[in-house]
Design an enzyme around this catalytic site. Sequence first.
Site, PDB file in Angstrom:
ATOM      1  N   TRP B 328       0.836  -1.206   0.000  1.00  0.00           N
ATOM      2  CA  TRP B 328       0.000   0.000   0.000  1.00  0.00           C
ATOM      3  C   TRP B 328       0.873   1.260   0.000  1.00  0.00           C
ATOM      4  O   TRP B 328       0.532   2.271  -0.594  1.00  0.00           O
ATOM      5  CB  TRP B 328      -0.904  -0.010   1.239  1.00  0.00           C
ATOM      6  CG  TRP B 328      -1.722   1.239   1.405  1.00  0.00           C
ATOM      7  CD1 TRP B 328      -2.948   1.492   0.875  1.00  0.00           C
ATOM      8  CD2 TRP B 328      -1.373   2.404   2.172  1.00  0.00           C
ATOM      9  NE1 TRP B 328      -3.393   2.736   1.249  1.00  0.00           N
ATOM     10  CE2 TRP B 328      -2.438   3.323   2.041  1.00  0.00           C
ATOM     11  CE3 TRP B 328      -0.267   2.761   2.946  1.00  0.00           C
ATOM     12  CZ2 TRP B 328      -2.423   4.562   2.667  1.00  0.00           C
ATOM     13  CZ3 TRP B 328      -0.259   4.003   3.561  1.00  0.00           C
ATOM     14  CH2 TRP B 328      -1.336   4.888   3.407  1.00  0.00           C
ATOM     15  N   HIS B 329       2.033   1.160   0.679  1.00  0.00           N
ATOM     16  CA  HIS B 329       2.900   2.334   0.759  1.00  0.00           C
ATOM     17  C   HIS B 329       3.550   2.673  -0.566  1.00  0.00           C
ATOM     18  O   HIS B 329       3.959   3.812  -0.784  1.00  0.00           O
ATOM     19  CB  HIS B 329       3.991   2.127   1.820  1.00  0.00           C
ATOM     20  CG  HIS B 329       3.480   2.261   3.217  1.00  0.00           C
ATOM     21  ND1 HIS B 329       2.920   1.221   3.901  1.00  0.00           N
ATOM     22  CD2 HIS B 329       3.423   3.325   4.044  1.00  0.00           C
ATOM     23  CE1 HIS B 329       2.558   1.633   5.096  1.00  0.00           C
ATOM     24  NE2 HIS B 329       2.842   2.921   5.208  1.00  0.00           N
ATOM     25  N   GLY B 330       3.669   1.710  -1.441  1.00  0.00           N
ATOM     26  CA  GLY B 330       4.277   2.010  -2.731  1.00  0.00           C
ATOM     27  C   GLY B 330       4.528   0.759  -3.536  1.00  0.00           C
ATOM     28  O   GLY B 330       4.644  -0.340  -2.982  1.00  0.00           O
TER      29      GLY B 330
END
Lengths: 348, 480
Positions: B328-330
């Site tokens: 989700w962060h990247g």
Amino acid sequence: MPRWYSYLIPLGLWVVVINVSMPAPKSYPDSPAPGLVLQAKQKLDAQDLARVQYVILVEGSSLTMNGFDGNRVQTVLTEHGIPAIILQLSSAGANHAERYQYLKEFMEALRPDQIDALRRIKVVLCREVELGYDRNPLNGFLRNGSTGRSMRYLGPDNFPTIFSWLALKFGATDWFKKHNLLTDLAGCGLFNLFHVGYVPRMEELAPTAQTEPFFPNITQSPTFTATGSLDAVADAVLDKRSVANFSSYLPWQRKRDRDFREIFRGLITSECYFAFPSWSKGDADYNAWKRRQPGKALFFDGTGTPLVKELDQPSLWYDQLHLQLAGAEIYSEQFAKYLVEQIQSKSL
Amino acid sequence: MLFNSGSFLCFLLLVLPTYWLLPSNSLRKLLLVGASFVFYAWWDWRFLGLLSFVILSVFFGARLVLFERRKRNRRRALLYLWCCLGIELAVLGFFKYFNFFEHNLLVGLHSLGIHAASSSLTFRVLLPIGISFYTFHAITLAVDTFRGTVDRKISLLDVALYIAFFPQLVAGPIVRATVFLPQLEGKRAFDGEDLLVALQSIGLGFLYKIVFADAIAPFVDSVFRAPGEFSWVYLVAGALGFYSQIYFDFNGYSLIAIGVSRLFGYRLPDNFNFPYCATSLTNFWRRWHISLSTWLRDYLYIPLGGNRVPPLKQLRNLMGTMLLGGLWHGASWNFVLWGGVHGAVLCAEKLIHGGRFGKERGEFSISFGLVAGWVITQIIVFLLWIPFRASNFQDTLNFISGLFSLRAGHSSVERQVGMIPWLLLVLPIVCDTFVVRSLRVWREKPALNPELAFAILVLATLCVAMLAKTGLRPFIYFQF
């Protein structure tokens, strides 16, 4: 909520201790101040002050930097039997607040024995007159923004002085119009007051190199076109509006002059103002108005000397205000002769 | 528009008084939606269409789910829910992960000897700012409507405001529909208490961001730009710097977002609870980015079975949740590694101690076990920030190998960058842990006299400001 003293006391203590022990201006090396002061100080150190009769301290902006050759003036004075040293502190774009800082740093750099020696001789302060800088104490400040150059003179110790000039310069409505300048000043002032980023700046500090105060132009600006003759421009008939404008600058200028004198703690024995002839009507008008001001202050702008006629050739100029090398030589020669006359007539 | 910019200040000074001067709640909400769109357009107006699409899709999706649920037609409600989730996840997947999957697919095919890469097939997708946050808001609304926790028709205006409310639009906190939507009912009155709390929160947020995080950022950037050039001492300082920077940057942002919302009378949930005091990784995740970790728990881990399934499945679910949390962060293998190792350690804690690890204890109880737990937890967190910050997988390996091999660096590069003062790395964390915590957490029985604590905070702030290199920087979490 914690009480007021929980943040005011540490804030106050911090401000006092930090500002006393670590002067913020020294952390901004990209100002011309340290280099200029160094060259003036080294010139003074190299002289035996017991054999000197006059120390002439010259301060100014780009006009002086391009047009005033202190060494040449010193040579002419010596040739006329006047043992004198010319110490020049001039730099392009230096407004009065910055020049105030140069002089302060110069005084701080003097040893006690040098100050004693200076008390025994005549110290003359020669100050440049120019419309742009005389109109606005912080002329060019927003152009330099919060660069190290302006940050150096925006130390907390200069703030009362600078604000007193601005207070005398601006009317109530001007304060509102100048909100950009004021918020920038406040931001820079707080930045310096709390020494933000002081340590990394000091760590990156390189040794100071001398800055030459005389830096002549050897070419002409491509945008410069001279119209009419310099003589005609200088022989100004002033309209009422110009006179009213120029007169409105007087209150802050008087305060500025007092503040400049105070830097030297009584060392200055006399003062002299000087201006450069100009192709710009506004500047020439201002010089003419300044010359006609009543008072004892000496003022040199070349009027009554062959200077204006000699400089009345566009090839001697870089632009409307700044001289080229050949023009600077003529100007310096004439200014030196003027100083010789004043010294011989005991006016200095 | 950054919170720490003059344009945001002007924007806020324009919107805030207008908001409170408007006579009706609908007009106020309309103003906030308009302002939120301006706020978003400031970054790139072309993505207003995408934001509008997300709002409209979840508005109609939630309406249909609610309609079918009220008719007690659960299967059709579920179908609409999945359609809605599919749309939101497709938007997120396309804009955030297309480049990543395409690149890895091409690499995979290349390794098999299939040269499928051609310039006509590859194109770059620009990542819309805040997409991870507003798609999660949309998913929350759809799921909560299906679950019945949101059990009323919501106007398009309310949905738009919930999704696009500018303080939390680009970097959270992720607010539950059940928390935010009830606040939209009825006209709010201006409250002095709200103003005071908001200003405190904004003030602390700016302190964290502008003074603490930005003071460390230039050094961290230099070290992570070329980790192979630095000695292990610089790498330790760089990693420690990022350990500190990310916390103060993101917590600073969250505090400002919470404070700005409060100025308009809306309450957003806390996002941090002194995570660097955590004595286990389970406990860390109850204190770090709380709105995301609880979201992942409630909308992913629990629907997968949570703790009610057999232990092996629990571990599988936990690992899957953390891997997705990392992703989700990247879109990068670094984030997969980060999420994966976090998941693995959480699984290990679960296996060793069951659910006991994350439980809060008294603030003053200290034992050898707690201290050892704190040291081990913080070392793991510290090491795992390296892949989180490094530009690519190779840099991560370079960084970690340099750290453990006690390698010497290139003295010319190190001289050019200069060592950050260690005080700058330690002081903000110490200040946050002992001073801010004493002011915010130990209100009932303060360990420090509040006046003394405040005085120390002021001095520490000034000290950091004096040690810091300065400059305006964007918030780290904007990229997610």
